[in-house]
Design an enzyme around this catalytic site. Structure first.
Site, PDB file in Angstrom:
ATOM      1  N   SER A  23     -35.221   6.389   3.202  1.00 59.60           N
ATOM      2  CA  SER A  23     -35.945   5.188   3.648  1.00 59.60           C
ATOM      3  C   SER A  23     -37.454   5.348   3.477  1.00 59.60           C
ATOM      4  CB  SER A  23     -35.635   4.930   5.123  1.00 59.60           C
ATOM      5  OG  SER A  23     -36.479   3.907   5.602  1.00 59.60           O
ATOM      6  N   THR A  70     -30.963  -1.199   9.455  1.00 57.19           N
ATOM      7  CA  THR A  70     -30.603  -1.460   8.069  1.00 57.19           C
ATOM      8  C   THR A  70     -29.121  -1.202   7.847  1.00 57.19           C
ATOM      9  OG1 THR A  70     -31.272  -1.112   5.772  1.00 57.19           O
ATOM     10  CG2 THR A  70     -31.382   0.822   7.212  1.00 57.19           C
ATOM     11  N   LYS A  74     -26.730  -4.384  10.405  1.00 55.48           N
ATOM     12  CA  LYS A  74     -27.461  -5.629  10.727  1.00 55.48           C
ATOM     13  C   LYS A  74     -26.607  -6.663  11.480  1.00 55.48           C
ATOM     14  CE  LYS A  74     -30.810  -5.267   6.985  1.00 55.48           C
ATOM     15  NZ  LYS A  74     -31.488  -5.917   5.870  1.00 55.48           N
ATOM     16  N   ASP A 111     -36.444 -10.242   7.088  1.00 47.13           N
ATOM     17  CA  ASP A 111     -36.246 -10.002   5.655  1.00 47.13           C
ATOM     18  C   ASP A 111     -36.676 -11.194   4.784  1.00 47.13           C
ATOM     19  OD1 ASP A 111     -35.195  -7.414   5.881  1.00 47.13           O
ATOM     20  OD2 ASP A 111     -33.171  -8.160   6.221  1.00 47.13           O
ATOM     21  N   GLY A 136     -26.093 -15.081  -5.667  1.00 45.04           N
ATOM     22  CA  GLY A 136     -25.413 -14.304  -4.630  1.00 45.04           C
ATOM     23  C   GLY A 136     -25.295 -15.117  -3.348  1.00 45.04           C
ATOM     24  N   ALA A 137     -24.268 -14.805  -2.567  1.00 49.16           N
ATOM     25  CA  ALA A 137     -24.035 -15.563  -1.337  1.00 49.16           C
ATOM     26  C   ALA A 137     -23.719 -14.623  -0.173  1.00 49.16           C
ATOM     27  CB  ALA A 137     -22.899 -16.562  -1.555  1.00 49.16           C
ATOM     28  N   ARG A 163     -20.447 -15.546  -7.824  1.00 56.49           N
ATOM     29  CA  ARG A 163     -19.238 -15.211  -8.576  1.00 56.49           C
ATOM     30  C   ARG A 163     -18.016 -15.798  -7.849  1.00 56.49           C
ATOM     31  NH1 ARG A 163     -18.732  -8.830  -9.150  1.00 56.49           N
ATOM     32  NH2 ARG A 163     -18.519  -9.117  -6.906  1.00 56.49           N
ATOM     33  N   THR A 164     -17.963 -15.554  -6.538  1.00 56.54           N
ATOM     34  CA  THR A 164     -16.889 -16.136  -5.722  1.00 56.54           C
ATOM     35  C   THR A 164     -17.426 -17.449  -5.153  1.00 56.54           C
ATOM     36  OG1 THR A 164     -16.368 -13.865  -5.108  1.00 56.54           O
ATOM     37  CG2 THR A 164     -15.269 -15.604  -3.849  1.00 56.54           C
TER      38      THR A 164
END
Ligand code: ATR
Length: 283
Positions: A23, A70, A74, A111, A136-137, A163-164
């Site tokens: 980190s 992290t 989370k 974030d 991305g999801a 993708r999905t």
């Protein structure tokens, strides 16, 4: 948890996760502390999933001031927090824990706002009224969208490609009360152009790239990868090769989320650009 003795007075902070050895957060926070003349300690501590809640309780009971959380904790941090900020509630994930004045465990998610601040302050990129595509999801995309939901001036349109496809559709319906999101598969993106493209997939970790057409890139397009590495990621190489005006990695997002956590804990806002530069020189 009721223990308000350490509110605002503690000088002990840490990031917890697994793995955590590499980190950069201790270095980032020590540079912030130096810059803002704050006296504090910040460690990276390996905490296994089974020990998460007991570690957090013990940390604050022993006078700790704040934790960054992290991978893989989370969502657990979100579940454990007694109070969460609106953006953490929307993201369903917490990366910053502290005790509030009432002694309650409070969770925030810095974030997404860290990414938006990096774009805005360090790269002079505004997403206001822009055509935004997020790839991305998963949790990374949720974090950014929850920060966008807080903005007064929103993008002109937000598309999430995954993708999905069902995962993107589910995400869009979760955010529907706050944001209008087009959820699509990659094959539905032809004939469209975007001004800002953010990669929130973990594809680059496996040396892969989602199937993207070069025609997605509008003139002056900014491409941003939430990942970073010593070498440009595949996504950033694709962006440059196909004419993106800017190709930015996620180092500034990492420093940006840390700056917002630091501000929450210490009441002083550090600047990020010199810290990003210092980290880059260390690569
Ligand atoms: P995080 O919390 O980091 O977002 P995640 O929830 O596991 O991690 O989500 C990872 C995202 O990267 C998902 O959107 C995933 O797509 P799927 O939902 O279809 O699995 C995406 N992803 C991972 N590898 C990918 C690849 N090789 N190509 C395209 N998308 C990929």
């Amino acid at each position: 948890m009721v223990n308000d003795q350490n509110f605002g007075t503690s000088t002990r902070y840490a990031v917890i996760g697994s793995p955590i050895a590499h980190s950069k957060s201790p270095l980032i926070h020590s540079l912030f502390a130096e810059q803002t003349k704050q006296n504090l300690t910040y460690e990276a501590i390996e905490v296994l999933e089974a020990d998460f809640e007991s570690f957090v309780n013990a940390f604050f009971e022993s006078g700790g001031g704040g934790l960054n959380v992290t991978v893989p904790h989370k969502e657990r941090a979100f579940a454990m927090a007694e109070v969460t900020t609106p953006r953490a509630t929307l993201a369903r994930a917490v990366n910053t824990l502290s005790l509030n004045k009432a002694g309650q465990l409070e969770g925030d998610n810095t974030d997404g706002a860290g990414l938006l601040n990096d774009l805005h302050l360090n790269h002079k990129v505004s997403i206001e009224s822009k055509r935004l595509l997020i790839l991305g999801a998963g949790g990374a995309t949720r974090g950014v969208l929850s920060a966008i939901a807080d903005l007064a001036n929103k993008p002109a349109a937000i598309t999430v490609a995954n993708r999905t496809v069902a995962k993107a559709t589910a995400l869009a319906s979760d955010f529907a009360p706050r944001l209008a999101i087009f959820a699509v598969g990659y094959d539905e993106l032809h004939d469209q152009q975007f001004d800002v493209i953010i990669n929130g997939t973990s594809a680059s970790l496996g040396g892969e790239l989602p199937p993207l057409l070069p025609s997605l890139i509008a003139p002056n397009c900014c491409c941003y990868d939430m990942m970073y590495a010593a070498e440009p990621t595949l996504f950033l190489k694709w962006a440059k090769a196909n004419g993106a005006a800017q190709a930015i990695d996620g180092l500034g997002m990492l420093v940006g989320q840390a700056a917002l956590a630091f501000t929450r804990w210490r009441g002083v806002a550090p600047t990020t650009n010199e810290v990003i530069l210092a980290l880059r020189q260390g690569f």
